[in-house]
Design an enzyme around this catalytic site. Structure first.
Site, mmCIF file in Angstrom:
data_model
loop_
_atom_site.group_PDB
_atom_site.id
_atom_site.type_symbol
_atom_site.label_atom_id
_atom_site.label_comp_id
_atom_site.label_asym_id
_atom_site.label_seq_id
_atom_site.Cartn_x
_atom_site.Cartn_y
_atom_site.Cartn_z
ATOM 1 C CD GLU A 92 -5.298 1.306 -3.391
ATOM 2 O OE1 GLU A 92 -6.500 1.383 -3.113
ATOM 3 O OE2 GLU A 92 -4.410 1.357 -2.544
ATOM 4 C CG HIS A 95 -1.989 1.028 1.121
ATOM 5 N ND1 HIS A 95 -1.757 2.357 1.407
ATOM 6 C CD2 HIS A 95 -3.283 0.945 0.732
ATOM 7 C CE1 HIS A 95 -2.875 3.044 1.195
ATOM 8 N NE2 HIS A 95 -3.811 2.207 0.791
HETATM 9 C C1 PEP Z 1 -6.835 3.061 0.030
HETATM 10 O O1 PEP Z 1 -6.218 3.637 0.924
HETATM 11 O O2 PEP Z 1 -6.482 1.934 -0.356
HETATM 12 C C2 PEP Z 1 -8.000 3.741 -0.556
HETATM 13 C C3 PEP Z 1 -8.488 3.280 -1.673
HETATM 14 O O3 PEP Z 1 -8.488 4.802 0.152
HETATM 15 P P1 PEP Z 1 -9.719 5.761 -0.237
HETATM 16 O O4 PEP Z 1 -10.831 4.916 -0.749
HETATM 17 O O5 PEP Z 1 -10.076 6.443 1.050
HETATM 18 O O6 PEP Z 1 -9.209 6.695 -1.280
#
Ligand code: PEP
Length: 247
Positions: A175, A99
């Site tokens: 992400e 992450h």
């Molecule tokens: C995350 O931290 O993996 C994430 C997707 O956070 P958020 O949905 O709050 O952007």
């Protein structure tokens, strides 16, 4: 038939122990119903202190429990770390690794993340591998270069050979760091091209590798419908919105 998605809830350190248990028990039936109605699978990733309790609460159900991290090692003098094997023993079926908050705050490298990936496969757990570029990298048009670097040690682990007897699903979660917690989501064109690139980039060296592509970053009820239409996306990693059952 309507496409069903995997929903992964990353609760980070947002709930304390009591709040985590309260959410799991208060919404126990609702979560089971939700998972039956809309999801292929729901994976809840609470803080490590609650993994065992939540595994018991959702035992033998369609709600699965995942950790937020695991050790790069299988055992030994590594104070504060938790091995993948122990995660499995306390009922987890998956773990988030790589992450951006851990890459950033804990200075985790791509090699560290690959070592964790390997530990998870050895323990028969699903890796939920997070990859993505920062805002600066995005602006410099370095997204693919960064993803390539993040995936390189993972691809190398397989050395061209995929053990197809390992049946636990593998999740590759794109992400973009600039989308996490910011309320900003990438355009559908950007996501489509990244997902298609990821698919090809993994399938070319590893044609037998089976994986699910996941998107994460500022998913909310208002943008979920459009995200669901992006081809190749099979799941969502949700932070903030997953702390509110109604969302
Ligand atoms: C995350 O931290 O993996 C994430 C997707 O956070 P958020 O949905 O709050 O952007």
């Amino acid at each position: 038939m309507k496409k069903k998605f995997t929903f992964i809830a990353n609760w980070k350190m947002s709930f304390n122990f009591q709040e985590t248990l309260a959410f799991a028990t208060d919404f126990h039936e609702d979560l089971l119903q939700l998972s039956e109605d809309i999801a292929d699978k729901i994976i809840i990733c609470p803080s490590s202190f609650a993994l065992h309790s939540l595994s018991n609460i959702f035992k033998d159900s369609t709600i699965k429990i995942g950790a937020q991290d695991c050790s790069t090692h299988s055992k030994g003098a590594f104070t504060g770390q938790i091995s993948a094997k122990s995660l499995r023993q306390i009922g987890c079926t998956a773990s988030i690794i790589g992450h951006s908050e851990r890459r950033g705050y804990n200075k985790e490298t791509n090699d560290d993340v690959a070592a964790k990936y390997s530990q998870l496969l050895d323990a028969d757990l699903s890796p939920i591998l997070c990859i993505g570029e920062t805002q600066a990298e995005y602006e410099k048009k370095q997204t693919l270069e960064i993803l390539e670097q993040q995936l390189a040690p993972i691809i190398k682990l397989y050395d061209g050979h995929v053990d197809t007897t390992k049946k636990k699903p593998i999740y590759i979660a794109y992400e973009p760091v600039w989308s996490i917690g910011t309320g900003i989501i990438p355009t559908p064109e950007h996501l489509e091209s990244i997902m298609s690139w990821l698919h090809g980039h993994l399938k070319k060296p590893l044609p037998n590798l089976s994986f699910k592509l996941v998107y994460g970053g500022s998913i909310k009820p208002e943008n979920a419908a459009s995200l669901k239409n992006i081809p190749l996306i099979e799941g969502f990693l949700i932070g903030g919105a997953s702390l509110d059952f109604q969302k």
